[in-house]
Design an enzyme around this catalytic site. Structure first.
Site, PDB file in Angstrom:
ATOM      1  N   LYS A  60       0.822  -1.221   0.000  1.00 29.14           N
ATOM      2  CA  LYS A  60       0.000   0.000   0.000  1.00 29.14           C
ATOM      3  C   LYS A  60       0.856   1.272   0.000  1.00 29.14           C
ATOM      4  O   LYS A  60       0.320   2.379   0.050  1.00 29.14           O
ATOM      5  CB  LYS A  60      -0.913   0.018   1.237  1.00 29.14           C
ATOM      6  CG  LYS A  60      -2.005  -1.022   1.199  1.00 29.14           C
ATOM      7  CD  LYS A  60      -3.030  -0.816   2.318  1.00 29.14           C
ATOM      8  CE  LYS A  60      -2.523  -1.301   3.649  1.00 29.14           C
ATOM      9  NZ  LYS A  60      -3.535  -1.202   4.733  1.00 29.14           N
ATOM     10  N   LYS A  62       2.865   2.107   2.519  1.00 35.87           N
ATOM     11  CA  LYS A  62       2.873   2.625   3.897  1.00 35.87           C
ATOM     12  C   LYS A  62       3.965   1.915   4.683  1.00 35.87           C
ATOM     13  O   LYS A  62       4.216   0.729   4.445  1.00 35.87           O
ATOM     14  CB  LYS A  62       1.565   2.245   4.593  1.00 35.87           C
ATOM     15  CG  LYS A  62       0.461   3.273   4.556  1.00 35.87           C
ATOM     16  CD  LYS A  62      -0.726   2.751   5.357  1.00 35.87           C
ATOM     17  CE  LYS A  62      -1.515   3.855   5.988  1.00 35.87           C
ATOM     18  NZ  LYS A  62      -2.626   3.355   6.802  1.00 35.87           N
TER      19      LYS A  62
END
Ligand code: CTP
Length: 149
Positions: A60, A62
Site C-alpha cells: 500500500k 505505507k
C-alpha cells in the site's frame, strides 16, 4: 504466517452472536482508533480486527512505526477487540467473512463508497462509521516531527 484459531460455536451454534469485522493498520494507536473500535464493537457481539501486515503495508506504500506483532499485541489488549487476524492482501475479505462467520463489516467513513467494501454487501452488511475529527497516525507523525525538527 500461522492463522489464528477460529472461535468455535457454542451450544446454540452461531445463532444470536453477531460478528463484526473491521480492517486497518492501527499504528501509533490513538483515540480515533479507540473510538472506532468501541463503536465497531457496539455493532455486534464479537469484534475481529483484520490488521494490515508489514508486507501488505509495503504494497500500500505505507510503513508503520510499530511492526505487526507489536500493533497486534496492543490491539489484543483493548477490551473491545476479541480477535486479531492478519490482513495480507486486498482480496481476502470474502474468505475472512466466510471463515469467521462475519455478519457485518465496519469501516471508518474514509472508506465510504469504496468498491472494495461495497462489493462485500453480497456476503454481509457493510457499515461506515464517522471518523473522529482532528487525529490520524499521519497527523501524529507530522506533528511529532515538527516538535523535534
Ligand atoms: N479512524 C477513525 N478516526 C480517526 C482515524 C482513524 O475512525 N481519526 C479509523 C479509520 O477510519 C479506520 C481505523 O480507524 O477504520 C484504522 O485506521 P488507520 O488507517 O489505521 O488509522 P489512521 O489514523 O487513519 O492512519 P493514517 O493516518 O496512516 O491513514
Amino acid at each position: 504466517m500461522a492463522q489464528p484459531s477460529i472461535p468455535q460455536p457454542n451450544e446454540q451454534g452461531y445463532a444470536g452472536l453477531r460478528r463484526v469485522l473491521t480492517y486497518g493498520t492501527y499504528d501509533l494507536l490513538h483515540y480515533g482508533h479507540i473510538r472506532l473500535l468501541q463503536r465497531a464493537a457496539q455493532c455486534g457481539d464479537y469484534l475481529i480486527v483484520g490488521l494490515s501486515t508489514d508486507e501488505f503495508n509495503a504494497i500500500k506504500g505505507k510503513e508503520s512505526f510499530y511492526p505487526y506483532e507489536v500493533r497486534k499485541e496492543m490491539l489484543e489488549a483493548i477490551r473491545y477487540v476479541d480477535l486479531v487476524i492478519p490482513e495480507y492482501d486486498w482480496d481476502q475479505k470474502p474468505d475472512d467473512i466466510e471463515r469467521y462467520h462475519v455478519d457485518v463489516v465496519v469501516m471508518g467513513s474514509d472508506w465510504e463508497g469504496d468498491e472494495r467494501f461495497e462489493k462485500l454487501r453480497e456476503y454481509c452488511d457493510v457499515i461506515y462509521l464517522d471518523r473522529t475529527h482532528g487525529v490520524s497516525t499521519t497527523d501524529v507523525k507530522t506533528r511529532l516531527k515538527g516538535e523535534f525538527d
